[in-house]
Enzyme design. Sequence first.
Site, PDB file in Angstrom:
ATOM      1  N   GLU A 161      37.448  41.248  40.258  1.00  0.00           N
ATOM      2  CA  GLU A 161      36.224  42.048  40.149  1.00  0.00           C
ATOM      3  C   GLU A 161      35.959  42.817  41.441  1.00  0.00           C
ATOM      4  OE1 GLU A 161      34.081  40.876  42.601  1.00  0.00           O
ATOM      5  OE2 GLU A 161      35.510  39.250  42.867  1.00  0.00           O
ATOM      6  N   GLU A 304      38.442  40.701  44.194  1.00  0.00           N
ATOM      7  CA  GLU A 304      39.250  41.784  43.645  1.00  0.00           C
ATOM      8  C   GLU A 304      40.571  41.311  43.017  1.00  0.00           C
ATOM      9  OE1 GLU A 304      41.609  43.965  47.331  1.00  0.00           O
ATOM     10  OE2 GLU A 304      39.453  44.299  47.222  1.00  0.00           O
TER      11      GLU A 304
END
Length: 337
Positions: A161, A304
């Site tokens: 994310e 991420e």
Amino acid sequence: MSSIAADAQTRIDNKTKPPGSLGLLEALAVQLSTVQNTLQPQVEPARIIVFGADHGVVAAGVSAFPVEVTAQMMTNFAAGGAAVNVLAANAGASLEVIDVGVASDLSHLESVLDCKVRQGSRNLLEEAAMSHEELDKALQVGREAVVRAVTDGQRCLGLGEMGIANTTSAAILTGLMCGCDAQTATGRGTGVDDVQYSWKQVVVGQVMERLADKTDDPLECLREAGGLEVAALVGAMLEAPAHRMPILVDGFIVTAAALIACRLKPSVRDVLFFAHQSAEAGHELALKELQARPILQMDMRLGEGSATALALPILRGAAAIMRDMASFADAGVSTGE
């Protein structure tokens, strides 16, 4: 224990090694076989999916970075310059970056998939982060990402994310799902100073208090205090079991999504592999709630999807052990019995 799980355990126990000597690798191999319903598990090809969105609560001063950084990092992903780009390539995984709700126009970024539900969630300190319709759309973005991966022949997915202030959302969801207080669930995220950290704990506590009577409704907790990218992560996890798709869970935010997904559909837990235990407060608690043993522990807290790329080769190794390592009978090695 299911028949395939029992068969996988027997198979791994009869490899040319002392029982349990490969530690967690053995458990991963058995889980992979169980998820994929085969004694010949495969995790290639693999894809890492990064969902990006902004959070209205950034306006409350809970982050060390401004909202613009989300869009800037999405641009960095598109240019191939972020950690997850480098680590995914190193791990031999493809990368899909999806805009679920970034508060900027990213239509010029051809390699970023435009699935924008709205430009950022609302300020969860003041109101629900998403409407019912927006939540449904964000969940569907995640579901469709998994279906797309299956159609493309992927055999393993890593979930990551990007969203400034999303550790605030994750702390609230973790606190609600684990039954802990705001201080326990809340970490420093992007590196807030002591004053901001104290205020962040206040924000998390106020929202948790507002939602205290809704903990038996995880979907409503997600709507009130989640983010668009968190909802997409939940949607992806809810879709995965139907396709026997192993999911590598990244850090704190993705694990918070897992807490919600597993409450909504307990079978989700069976397909989840946890890449690491991050340095973010609350992550250890969330992992314990999910009875999860993380593959790595490296004091990372980037997010991420970076840890999924690092853990993927270990999962690949577990699959290879199950498939290719000789048994005592195959190798003519005495078991000592």
